[in-house]
Structures are given as structure tokens and as C-alpha cells.
Design an enzyme around this catalytic site. Structure first.
Site, PDB file in Angstrom:
ATOM      1  N   GLY A 184       0.784  -1.058   0.012  1.00 35.32           N
ATOM      2  CA  GLY A 184      -0.004   0.189  -0.093  1.00 35.32           C
ATOM      3  C   GLY A 184       0.855   1.118   0.115  1.00 35.32           C
ATOM      4  O   GLY A 184       1.634   1.493   0.834  1.00 35.32           O
ATOM      5  N   GLY A 242       1.549   4.882   3.402  1.00 35.88           N
ATOM      6  CA  GLY A 242       2.811   4.169   2.755  1.00 35.88           C
ATOM      7  C   GLY A 242       3.829   5.025   2.282  1.00 35.88           C
ATOM      8  O   GLY A 242       5.046   4.970   2.340  1.00 35.88           O
ATOM      9  N   ASN A 257      -7.250  -0.828   8.767  1.00 36.01           N
ATOM     10  CA  ASN A 257      -8.425  -1.023   9.712  1.00 36.01           C
ATOM     11  C   ASN A 257      -9.485  -1.688   9.051  1.00 36.01           C
ATOM     12  O   ASN A 257      -9.611  -1.912   7.873  1.00 36.01           O
ATOM     13  CB  ASN A 257      -8.655   0.454  10.029  1.00 36.01           C
ATOM     14  CG  ASN A 257      -8.237   1.154  11.053  1.00 36.01           C
ATOM     15  OD1 ASN A 257      -7.795   0.567  12.130  1.00 36.01           O
ATOM     16  ND2 ASN A 257      -7.777   2.621  10.976  1.00 36.01           N
ATOM     17  N   HIS A 288      -8.226  -0.907  18.939  1.00 39.86           N
ATOM     18  CA  HIS A 288      -7.704   0.432  18.305  1.00 39.86           C
ATOM     19  C   HIS A 288      -9.385   0.863  17.891  1.00 39.86           C
ATOM     20  O   HIS A 288      -9.461   0.923  16.656  1.00 39.86           O
ATOM     21  CB  HIS A 288      -7.068   0.135  17.157  1.00 39.86           C
ATOM     22  CG  HIS A 288      -6.551   1.340  16.309  1.00 39.86           C
ATOM     23  ND1 HIS A 288      -6.156   2.473  16.986  1.00 39.86           N
ATOM     24  CD2 HIS A 288      -6.825   1.834  15.098  1.00 39.86           C
ATOM     25  CE1 HIS A 288      -5.890   3.373  16.228  1.00 39.86           C
ATOM     26  NE2 HIS A 288      -6.206   3.042  15.006  1.00 39.86           N
TER      27      HIS A 288
END
Ligand code: NAD
Length: 311
Positions: free
Chosen positions: A10, A15, A123, A178
Site C-alpha cells: 500500500g 505508505g 483498519n 484500536h
């Protein structure tokens, strides 16, 4: 370790910053990987960063690719592949799309670099790191999720601002998932060894804790499109550096717990020692009743998202 080979899966906002920070720390040779439609973009970012290296003399190579063959024998993967949040979305809203991407990424890493160390950022983090672990079949010490480092960094920054002191002297940790149920351990937060609780009124401390919990959302709202990327990149680089240089830093990370803190079979944010063997140890300590109940609450949220992965 000989010069490390680091692959960033990514090459978007996080990134690109990972590539810059890894180069500036001379962590190793860097490959930015993205989907074929974005190959030009990652090749361009790689070239751009390469062209800044002479200024301060960073001796690393940087390239961009969309070909998994180029990632054979990579030592460290940092995975941000997926989509970020838009305003009004929570991290769990990303599950379906990012899960498909994570499964594909994990299968390829298993195939091309089975002995690597993987740091997952995408995520919803707690489910993505679990999915990577299940699909790759990696040993638990070779898979970790980045969240606690970021959440603790946010808590430290807010506390330093409040006390008007150097961020360097603030020590604290945020445990758990998270998400909004994360658990900042205020009881153990200190500045230069002095307990934070003796310096900040309970009601004000509660406000800072809540700001930490929703710090990601605060940025998503301000950006209007996309989520935080500078601090997430720095947090993951801290973890990668500890692995590559065998620093054995103690960093709150999403590590697989098998009994620690009463959690069994889930990745959850706990203080972890990161060294040349990956997650070498989880440092367990006694939680008080309130902390136990908050951790249990966050565990429920993690279990719910993990269940939705159907893995
Ligand atoms: N864990 C954390 O603390 C944390 C913090 C911030 C953001 N995030 C998450 O990190 C992820 C990345 O955020 P970003 O801002 O860099 O997003 P971004 O959209 O800028 O970058 C994501 C990149 O992944 C690429 N991608 C998509 N599918 C891919 C695949 N199959 N293989 C390789 N690359 C692929 C996209 O083309 C894009 O370039 C998001 O899921 C975001 O929610 C996590």
C-alpha cells in the site's frame, strides 16, 4: 541482520510516509507495492524520495512495483493496503473491503516471504491483524498490529501540551483495541517519573483521555477525506526499527494474547517487547478492577469485529 529489505504494501498516504521515514532512518532497502493501477504512483513516490537522499546522505535503494515477484525474501512488511475512513465512518465500516484485500496480501506474503515479520496497519486493525495471522499461518511472534504506539503517542502529545513540558518525558500506555473502547492507563502515566494523576485534575484528565480515544476521528473530520498518516507512519517505523536493529523496545502493540491479561486467542494492544525475533514477550502486570472492566469492554468490541471476519 544484513541490510534489511522492507516492503510497504500500500503506497498511499501512510505508505508514502513510511518510505520517507524508513529512508531517513536508513532502515534498509525499500520497496513500495501497490495495485497495478497505482504502479505509476508508487514508482513516482520512490523516485521522488530517492532524489532527496543525497541531501542528507541516506544510503538506501527505493523502488515501486505492483509485482509480487519483486518481494521475494523481504524481511519486514508494513501493510496499509485498503481504504481509509471518511467522515461519519468508524473503523469497523471498512471491514468488508479491507478483509478481502488483507486475505490476498497475506496469501502472497506467505508465498513470497514466509520468514518475514509483518506489521499490520490497515483498519479495522484488530480484525485485520487477526485475518493476516489466520491466512498467512505465520507464528504469532511474526505478526503484530500497529495501534497502541499511535494511541499512546497521541495521549503523550496531549498530556505534554496540558502540562507544558517536553513530550520526551511523558511515559504512558494505551492498551486494548484500536477503537473508541481503547484503554489509556492513566494510573501509570508519568512525566519525568512524576505521576500524571498528581498534576492534572481528574475531570480534566478524563477530557484528555476522551480526546485520545477519538483522536483519529478528530483528524478524519478535519481532513474531510481520508485519515491520519504522519503519526501512524512514525509509529510503525518505531516498531520496524526495533525489529531490524534488535532494540527490544517496549511498545504497546496488537499482539496475540494466549492468556495474558485474561485474553485468549485475540490480538489486542498490550506492552510488547519487539526485537530480532519479532514480538519476543508481552509484559503483563496487575490491572485494577476499573482497568480490568475497561479491558473486558474493549475485548468485547474486538471479538465482535473478529467474528465478522468469519475466519
Ligand atoms: N492502525 C492505525 O492506527 C491506523 C491509523 C491510520 C490509518 N489506518 C488505516 O491504514 C489504511 C491505509 O490508510 P492510508 O491513509 O494510507 O490510505 P490510502 O488510501 O492513502 O492508501 C491505501 C493504499 O492501499 C492500496 N491498495 C488497495 N488494495 C491493495 C492491494 N490489494 N494491494 C496493495 N495495495 C492496495 C491503495 O491503492 C492505496 O494506495 C486504512 O485502512 C486506514 O484506515 C490505520
Amino acid at each position: 541482520m544484513a541490510k534489511a529489505k522492507i516492503a510497504l504494501i500500500g503506497g498511499g498516504q501512510i505508505g508514502g510516509n513510511l518510505a520517507l521515514l524508513a529512508a531517513q532512518k536508513e532502515l534498509g532497502d525499500i520497496i513500495i507495492f501497490d495495485i497495478p493501477q497505482s504502479e505509476g504512483m508508487v514508482k513516482g513516490k520512490a523516485l521522488d524520495i530517492l532524489q532527496l537522499t543525497p541531501h542528507d546522505g541516506y544510503d538506501v535503494s527505493i523502488s515501486g512495483t505492483s509485482n509480487w515477484e519483486d518481494l521475494k525474501n523481504v524481511d519486514v512488511f508494513i501493510i496499509t493496503a485498503g481504504i481509509p475512513r471518511k467522515p461519519g465512518m468508524n473503523r469497523e465500516d471498512l471491514l468488508e473491503i479491507n478483509l478481502g484485500i488483507m486475505k490476498e496480501v497475506a496469501s502472497n506474503i506467505k508465498k513470497y516471504a514466509p520468514n518475514s515479520f509483518a506489521i499490520v496497519i490497515s483498519n479495522p486493525l484488530d480484525a485485520m491483524v487477526y485475518a493476516f495471522y489466520k491466512v498467512s499461518g505465520f507464528n504469532k511472534n511474526k505478526v503484530v498490529g500497529m495501534a497502541g504506539a499511535l494511541d499512546s503517542g497521541r495521549f503523550r502529545a496531549f498530556l505534554a501540551e496540558e502540562i507544558q513540558c517536553s513530550v520526551q518525558d511523558i511515559s504512558c500506555m494505551v492498551l486494548g483495541g484500536h477503537g473508541d473502547t481503547m484503554v489509556p492507563i492513566t494510573r501509570l502515566a508519568t512525566v519525568g517519573g512524576v505521576p500524571i494523576e498528581s498534576l492534572i485534575e481528574p475531570s480534566r484528565l478524563e477530557e484528555i483521555v476522551n480526546r485520545t480515544r477519538f483522536a483519529g476521528g478528530e483528524i478524519v473530520k478535519l481532513f474531510g477525506n481520508g485519515s491520519a498518516f504522519y503519526a501512524p507512519a512514525q509509529s510503525a517505523i518505531e516498531m520496524a526499527e526495533s525489529y531490524i536493529r534488535d532494540k527490544k523496545r517496549v511498545i504497546p502493540c496488537a499482539s496475540l494474547c494466549e492468556g495474558e491479561f485474561g485474553v485468549d486467542g485475540y490480538f489486542i494492544g498490550v506492552p510488547s517487547v519487539i526485537g530480532e525475533n519479532g514480538v519476543e514477550r508481552i509484559l503483563e502486570f496487575e490491572l485494577n478492577n476499573e482497568e480490568k472492566s475497561s479491558l473486558n469492554n474493549t475485548l468485547m468490541a474486538v471479538k465482535k469485529t473478529v467474528k465478522e471476519t468469519k475466519l
